[in-house]
Design a protein around this motif. Sequence first.
Motif, PDB file in Angstrom:
ATOM      1  N   ASN A  50      23.271  38.151  47.473  1.00 39.35           N
ATOM      2  CA  ASN A  50      24.249  38.402  46.418  1.00 39.35           C
ATOM      3  C   ASN A  50      24.137  37.348  45.332  1.00 39.35           C
ATOM      4  O   ASN A  50      23.984  36.160  45.625  1.00 39.35           O
ATOM      5  CB  ASN A  50      25.661  38.376  46.997  1.00 39.35           C
ATOM      6  CG  ASN A  50      25.851  39.425  48.058  1.00 39.35           C
ATOM      7  OD1 ASN A  50      25.970  40.603  47.758  1.00 39.35           O
ATOM      8  ND2 ASN A  50      25.854  39.007  49.320  1.00 39.35           N
TER       9      ASN A  50
ATOM     10  N   ARG B 233      24.201  34.642  50.756  1.00 41.69           N
ATOM     11  CA  ARG B 233      24.390  35.714  51.735  1.00 41.69           C
ATOM     12  C   ARG B 233      25.871  35.766  52.095  1.00 41.69           C
ATOM     13  O   ARG B 233      26.529  34.724  52.186  1.00 41.69           O
ATOM     14  CB  ARG B 233      23.581  35.448  52.993  1.00 41.69           C
ATOM     15  CG  ARG B 233      22.123  35.756  52.859  1.00 41.69           C
ATOM     16  CD  ARG B 233      21.454  35.620  54.223  1.00 41.69           C
ATOM     17  NE  ARG B 233      20.154  36.207  54.392  1.00 41.69           N
ATOM     18  CZ  ARG B 233      19.074  36.019  53.673  1.00 41.69           C
ATOM     19  NH1 ARG B 233      19.133  35.269  52.620  1.00 41.69           N
ATOM     20  NH2 ARG B 233      17.927  36.569  53.956  1.00 41.69           N
ATOM     21  N   ARG B 234      26.357  36.975  52.330  1.00 41.92           N
ATOM     22  CA  ARG B 234      27.727  37.113  52.819  1.00 41.92           C
ATOM     23  C   ARG B 234      27.803  36.506  54.211  1.00 41.92           C
ATOM     24  O   ARG B 234      26.853  36.569  54.978  1.00 41.92           O
ATOM     25  CB  ARG B 234      28.116  38.594  52.884  1.00 41.92           C
ATOM     26  CG  ARG B 234      28.180  39.242  51.546  1.00 41.92           C
ATOM     27  CD  ARG B 234      28.538  40.705  51.562  1.00 41.92           C
ATOM     28  NE  ARG B 234      28.714  41.324  52.860  1.00 41.92           N
ATOM     29  CZ  ARG B 234      28.990  42.604  53.019  1.00 41.92           C
ATOM     30  NH1 ARG B 234      29.107  43.403  51.976  1.00 41.92           N
ATOM     31  NH2 ARG B 234      29.146  43.112  54.229  1.00 41.92           N
ATOM     32  N   ASP B 235      28.951  35.937  54.530  1.00 42.95           N
ATOM     33  CA  ASP B 235      29.127  35.312  55.848  1.00 42.95           C
ATOM     34  C   ASP B 235      28.815  36.284  56.979  1.00 42.95           C
ATOM     35  O   ASP B 235      28.254  35.900  57.996  1.00 42.95           O
ATOM     36  CB  ASP B 235      30.551  34.791  56.009  1.00 42.95           C
ATOM     37  CG  ASP B 235      30.832  33.567  55.167  1.00 42.95           C
ATOM     38  OD1 ASP B 235      29.858  32.931  54.693  1.00 42.95           O
ATOM     39  OD2 ASP B 235      32.014  33.237  54.978  1.00 42.95           O
TER      40      ASP B 235
END
Length: 129
Positions: A55, A80-82
């Motif tokens: 992202n 990166r998303r968690d």
Amino acid sequence: VSREDVAMNGCLLDGFPRTGGQAADLASSAIQLDRFILFTLPDETVVSRALGRLNDPMTGEIYHMQFAPPPPEAMSRLVRRDNDLKKEVVQNRLNVYHSQLSSIVQQFQGKLQMVDGTASVDEVTTNVF
């Protein structure tokens, strides 16, 4: 969904509903659903796509190193998303999804459209639109 442009043109509810209860509420609401699109693909593909998702917090763009590589100037700011960091976390999300799927799908049997999520972007686009 109450905005004028949505009432005129429609919208896509991505990732919703996530539970049978949400699906039942949506199905019994005044919201007019044309279709319920379900993308089908193997869990291994979902995991691979999630782990490769990047992202850009500056632009909101979403990239993937294999399928939609970012421009070089964006590389240093990508995150990166968690919930996309570890295979185990993604697999847990898939397990929850699978446990809820039948109670969601049963609410939309007359409007269900299955789409092969492993097809090319052009094929998926044709099948959806």
